[in-house]
Write a protein that holds these residues in place. Structure first.
Motif, PDB file in Angstrom:
ATOM      1  N   UNK A   1      10.304  -6.144 -15.953  1.00  0.00           N
ATOM      2  CA  UNK A   1       8.962  -5.936 -15.399  1.00  0.00           C
ATOM      3  C   UNK A   1       8.341  -7.200 -14.816  1.00  0.00           C
ATOM      4  N   UNK A   2       9.025  -8.335 -14.915  1.00  0.00           N
ATOM      5  CA  UNK A   2       8.471  -9.582 -14.367  1.00  0.00           C
ATOM      6  C   UNK A   2       8.881  -9.828 -12.920  1.00  0.00           C
ATOM      7  N   UNK A   3       9.506  -8.880 -12.299  1.00  0.00           N
ATOM      8  CA  UNK A   3       9.915  -9.043 -10.902  1.00  0.00           C
ATOM      9  C   UNK A   3       8.689  -9.189 -10.002  1.00  0.00           C
ATOM     10  N   UNK A   4       8.838  -9.994  -8.957  1.00  0.00           N
ATOM     11  CA  UNK A   4       7.739 -10.178  -7.998  1.00  0.00           C
ATOM     12  C   UNK A   4       7.952  -9.377  -6.718  1.00  0.00           C
ATOM     13  N   UNK A   5       9.177  -8.872  -6.507  1.00  0.00           N
ATOM     14  CA  UNK A   5       9.471  -8.062  -5.331  1.00  0.00           C
ATOM     15  C   UNK A   5      10.278  -6.840  -5.745  1.00  0.00           C
TER      16      UNK A   5
ATOM     17  N   UNK B   1       6.345  10.265  -5.384  1.00  0.00           N
ATOM     18  CA  UNK B   1       5.467   9.521  -6.289  1.00  0.00           C
ATOM     19  C   UNK B   1       6.259   8.380  -6.911  1.00  0.00           C
ATOM     20  N   UNK B   2       5.524   7.402  -7.416  1.00  0.00           N
ATOM     21  CA  UNK B   2       6.137   6.268  -8.106  1.00  0.00           C
ATOM     22  C   UNK B   2       5.897   6.439  -9.604  1.00  0.00           C
ATOM     23  N   UNK B   3       6.920   6.250 -10.422  1.00  0.00           N
ATOM     24  CA  UNK B   3       6.731   6.407 -11.875  1.00  0.00           C
ATOM     25  C   UNK B   3       5.595   5.539 -12.415  1.00  0.00           C
ATOM     26  N   UNK B   4       4.913   6.068 -13.432  1.00  0.00           N
ATOM     27  CA  UNK B   4       3.771   5.378 -14.024  1.00  0.00           C
ATOM     28  C   UNK B   4       4.109   3.964 -14.488  1.00  0.00           C
ATOM     29  N   UNK B   5       5.353   3.746 -14.855  1.00  0.00           N
ATOM     30  CA  UNK B   5       5.733   2.421 -15.373  1.00  0.00           C
ATOM     31  C   UNK B   5       5.588   1.307 -14.352  1.00  0.00           C
ATOM     32  N   UNK B   6       5.355   1.635 -13.094  1.00  0.00           N
ATOM     33  CA  UNK B   6       5.115   0.592 -12.092  1.00  0.00           C
ATOM     34  C   UNK B   6       3.918  -0.260 -12.509  1.00  0.00           C
ATOM     35  N   UNK B   7       3.020   0.321 -13.294  1.00  0.00           N
ATOM     36  CA  UNK B   7       1.831  -0.411 -13.738  1.00  0.00           C
ATOM     37  C   UNK B   7       2.177  -1.583 -14.647  1.00  0.00           C
ATOM     38  N   UNK B   8       3.390  -1.562 -15.211  1.00  0.00           N
ATOM     39  CA  UNK B   8       3.831  -2.658 -16.074  1.00  0.00           C
ATOM     40  C   UNK B   8       4.225  -3.892 -15.267  1.00  0.00           C
TER      41      UNK B   8
ATOM     42  N   UNK C   1       3.995  -8.217  -9.699  1.00  0.00           N
ATOM     43  CA  UNK C   1       4.528  -7.762  -8.425  1.00  0.00           C
ATOM     44  C   UNK C   1       3.663  -8.227  -7.254  1.00  0.00           C
ATOM     45  N   UNK C   2       4.329  -8.843  -6.267  1.00  0.00           N
ATOM     46  CA  UNK C   2       3.632  -9.323  -5.071  1.00  0.00           C
ATOM     47  C   UNK C   2       4.032  -8.552  -3.819  1.00  0.00           C
ATOM     48  N   UNK C   3       5.253  -8.058  -3.797  1.00  0.00           N
ATOM     49  CA  UNK C   3       5.751  -7.370  -2.593  1.00  0.00           C
ATOM     50  C   UNK C   3       6.374  -6.034  -2.977  1.00  0.00           C
TER      51      UNK C   3
ATOM     52  N   UNK D   1      -2.936  -5.880  -9.036  1.00  0.00           N
ATOM     53  CA  UNK D   1      -3.885  -6.697  -8.278  1.00  0.00           C
ATOM     54  C   UNK D   1      -3.270  -7.952  -7.674  1.00  0.00           C
ATOM     55  N   UNK D   2      -2.010  -8.248  -8.005  1.00  0.00           N
ATOM     56  CA  UNK D   2      -1.359  -9.424  -7.413  1.00  0.00           C
ATOM     57  C   UNK D   2      -0.547  -9.089  -6.164  1.00  0.00           C
ATOM     58  N   UNK D   3      -0.556  -7.837  -5.769  1.00  0.00           N
ATOM     59  CA  UNK D   3       0.179  -7.451  -4.565  1.00  0.00           C
ATOM     60  C   UNK D   3      -0.371  -8.166  -3.336  1.00  0.00           C
ATOM     61  N   UNK D   4       0.531  -8.737  -2.550  1.00  0.00           N
ATOM     62  CA  UNK D   4       0.142  -9.358  -1.283  1.00  0.00           C
ATOM     63  C   UNK D   4       0.769  -8.641  -0.082  1.00  0.00           C
TER      64      UNK D   4
END
Length: 222
Positions: A53-57, A67-74, A78-80, A99-102
């Protein structure tokens, strides 16, 4: 408990059931960096099972999902996010807490509207929604102070349904292949805009000159 060798065998299998079995085990068992590298080659399953879950992309193109699975919130780092060529009918609500998505690329889905919750993503710098079914752009995008690139090409946007304001840092606005005959006068507030693309819209000569006069420091492509 499965050993490392067995988990690697499962992850290397052509049978998706074996691969998902490995993910289920990694969800509850400790694994090393070699296994982590394997897991990251299945980004959609990482989301589904809430691992790595620490991936940034993350790239989940061509998954045929709506739909995207709820676990995306973990995935709070994520930036990208790239999720092109899927079946989303709106921007997935599951991502609005990231909130860190760019950067977001949702090209070639079936998105027909832009919900106001997108304003939660205040760090967003690039939003690509090309090749969708969007008909209206309202002030739902008015609170994205860091947005630099907005691509809404190949949609169904008409002039009366296109509002633009609050994009102080917008540098590139791509609106090719819509149904625009004009732009609102508020476009002159886009002081940072360097490129405006309007190819494939039914904009006539007088209106073209008006747009160019409103944006003297912008390269406008008709």
């Amino acid at each position: 408990m499965l050993g490392k060798k067995k988990i690697e065998q499962l992850l290397s299998s052509e049978d998706i059931i074996d691969v998902e079995t490995a993910f289920k085990k990694c969800k509850i068992e400790i694994y090393d960096e070699d296994i982590a590298v394997f897991l990251k080659t299945f980004p959609f399953l990482c989301i589904k099972y809430g691992v790595e879950i620490n991936q940034t992309e993350i790239n989940i193109d061509f998954q045929e999902i709506d739909r995207i699975p709820e676990n995306i919130k973990l995935f709070t780092n994520l930036k990208k996010l790239e999720a092109r060529y899927n079946n989303f009918k709106t921007i997935p609500s599951e991502i609005f807490s990231l909130i860190n998505l760019t950067e977001i690329n949702l090209q070639k889905n079936s998105i027909d509207s832009i919900p106001g919750e997108v304003n939660n993503l205040t760090k967003l710098e690039s939003l690509i929604l090309a090749k969708n079914d969007i008909k209206t752009v309202s002030n739902n995008l008015s609170n994205l102070p860091n947005l630099k690139i907005l691509n809404l090409s190949h949609n169904k946007i008409k002039s009366g349904d296109f509002l633009i304001d609050g994009f102080d840092n917008l540098q590139q606005l791509v609106l090719n292949k819509n149904q625009l005959t004009s732009l609102p006068i508020e476009v002159q507030r886009l002081k940072s805009l360097t490129l405006l693309e309007l190819e494939g819209n039914p904009i006539q000569g007088v209106e073209k000159k008006k747009i160019e006069s409103l944006l003297p420091n912008t390269e406008v492509i008709f």
